[in-house]
Design an enzyme around this catalytic site. Structure first.
Site, PDB file in Angstrom:
ATOM      1  CE  LYS A 181      14.378  52.973  -6.523  1.00 20.88           C
ATOM      2  NZ  LYS A 181      15.482  52.777  -5.501  1.00 20.88           N
ATOM      3  CD  GLU A 256      25.896  50.489 -17.408  1.00 17.17           C
ATOM      4  OE1 GLU A 256      26.509  49.438 -17.099  1.00 17.17           O
ATOM      5  OE2 GLU A 256      25.994  51.545 -16.788  1.00 17.17           O
ATOM      6  CB  CYS A 290      29.452  49.254 -14.277  1.00 19.98           C
ATOM      7  SG  CYS A 290      29.435  50.631 -15.450  1.00 19.98           S
ATOM      8  CD  GLU A 389      29.663  44.844 -11.008  1.00 28.39           C
ATOM      9  OE1 GLU A 389      30.024  45.757 -11.759  1.00 28.39           O
ATOM     10  OE2 GLU A 389      28.466  44.526 -10.835  1.00 28.39           O
TER      11      GLU A 389
END
Length: 497
Positions: A181, A256, A290, A389
């Protein structure tokens, strides 16, 4: 099904063919540089996911049963597809998320290199014999690795093909089949990859299936009883929900997740090299990575020089068309994300930070998704901008006075994905890299990678590892087999260890 201009309607890819969704809703895909909509995909339903899982389940016995030579050859054939279609796939990536073509094309060749790397690992794979003295060395024990079964993979929009293939390749190399997905912002490249692999590689139908959609489709994959292992790359909060779904179904999971990585510049550092690393760590890819080194800690003796140099370098960054190889920074991936980045900057200023450079949308760029490279000073480490973040071209530059202080500040975050250390003092390098809580640490460099080395995070940055042999091990389970060599009948109530 190559890229087509205009509003082209794409479908799911299941069991080697494009199939229509059982639902009527569709998701538009736009080019962030101009805002033009050029395609759409289905909003996947529970029935669509069922069909994909069923196809993967049906393909599993044959794929799992292939010997390592056959599986190696399939991976090699897949690598050739990526090499031959690098230009097309790179353009698809850029037209979905606005990232630079100069970054996307090398990623296609990196995927080919990854496939060849895992082909070699599969070819050299072996079990393990464990020496034992049970029954006076009369028992033989060996260990083998087997696939989990059907893997459900949910991937983000920032490097769709690369991150999707990082999961797929390890999963199928281990003998699993895969239901993918992709992000609703960048689904079309996954569909194209699936069709190319079906048409031009030796990958059997049903091994790789793609169901498009947003959060509901992702939840259907995560919660599906027919999925045996989950693998997710994306934000930490969504990662928690994927982990919860794995727990409910007693599935293994690889996560992750996010990062808020420190970049530490010590007095002995080469300032030009360190500033180059900061630029590479947070402004390359428009900060949409990331591992972005978005917290820059600079020793007070170099602080003014680093800020001045960084501002000068940021002001020279070329923003523009991501399909132009000369462009250095493209737009953010979509308007809602731009608004989130802008809100973080504005909140930081309200909290007392100073914008040393950037913070606005450039007036001379098209669309609504460009953000200047942004440098914030007067930031405290506990401010929201230094702890959350942002996933954009925003860096906080903060001074420090000594090694103990900066290590403590570097670790004062719920994340632990990556870090950078800039120093010419080798003893200091060993001390600091051992003390920092992060899964990857670069020294006098930033944001480089290689398939033979594992990647993953500490703390809220994830569970498990990708890449290398460790990445392959994430997708297989261990079976221990005991064989009696003596033929003797034991006391049934005697247990030996």
């Amino acid at each position: 099904m190559a890229f087509e201009s205009g509003d082209h309607e794409y479908s799911h890819f299941i069991d080697g063919e494009f199939v229509e969704s059982t639902g009527d809703e569709r998701i538009a895909v736009s080019y962030p540089y101009t805002g033009e909509t050029w395609g759409s995909v289905p909003e996947g339903t529970a029935e669509d996911v069922d069909r994909a899982v069923d196809a993967a389940r049906e393909a599993l016995p044959e794929w799992k049963g292939q010997n390592r030579t056959e599986r190696r050859d399939v991976l090699q054939s897949m690598a050739t597809v990526f090499e031959e279609h690098a230009d097309e796939l790179a353009e698809l990536e850029t037209r979905q998320n606005g990232k630079l073509i100069r970054e996307m094309k090398p990623q296609m060749f990196a995927v080919a290199e990854m496939l060849r790397h895992y082909a070699s690992l599969v070819d050299a794979d072996r079990g393990e014999v464990i020496p034992l003295d049970t029954k006076d060395d009369g028992v033989f024990n060996y260990v083998v690795h087997e696939p989990y079964g059907v893997v459900g993979g949910i991937t983000p929009w920032n490097s769709p093909v690369l991150l999707g293939m990082t999961k797929l390749v390890c999963a199928i190399a281990a003998g699993n089949t895969f239901v993918h997905k992709p992000s609703e912002q960048t689904p079309i490249s996954a569909l194209r990859v699936a069709s190319l692999l079906s048409e031009e590689s030796d990958l059997p139908d049903g091994v790789y299936n793609v169901v498009t959609g947003a959060g509901k489709a992702g939840a259907e994959v995560s919660d599906h009883e027919g999925v045996d292992h989950l693998s997710f790359t994306g934000g930490t909060e969504v990662g928690r929900r994927v982990g919860e779904a794995a727990g409910r179904n007693i599935n293994s999971v690889t996560l992750e997740l996010g990062g808020k990585s420190p970049n530490i510049i010590f007095p002995s550092a080469d300032v030009d090299n360190a500033v180059n690393g900061v630029m590479k760590g947070v402004f390359a890819a428009s900060g949409q990575t990331c591992v972005a080194g978005s917290r820059v800690f600079v020793h007070e003796s170099l602080y003014d020089e680093v800020v001045e140099t960084l501002v000068s370098r940021a002001s020279d960054v070329s923003l523009g068309d991501p399909l132009d190889p000369q462009t250095e920074m493209g737009p953010l991936a979509y308007r809602e994300h731009w608004e989130s980045v802008k809100e973080h900057i504005d909140t930081a200023v309200e909290d007392g930070a100073t914008v040393a450079y950037g913070g606005e949308r450039p007036a001379d760029t098209p669309g609504e998704c460009f953000m200047q490279p942004t440098i914030l000073t007067d930031v405290e480490n506990d401010m929201r901008v230094a702890q959350e973040e942002i996933f954009g071209p925003v860096t906080c530059v903060m001074p420090f006075s000594d090694e103990e202080e900066v290590v403590e500040k570097a670790n004062e975050t719920r994340f632990g994905l990556a870090a950078g250390v800039w120093s010419e003092d080798m003893r200091q390098i060993f001390r600091v890299t051992e003390a920092i809580e992060a899964g990857t640490i670069w020294v006098n460099e930033y944001r480089i990678a290689g398939w033979p080395t594992p990647f993953g995070g500490f703390k809220d940055s994830g569970v498990g590892r990708e890449q290398a042999k460790e990445g392959l091990d994430e997708y297989r389970q261990t079976k221990s087999i005991w064989i009696d060599k003596t033929g003797e009948v034991d006391d049934p109530f005697k247990i030996e260890f």
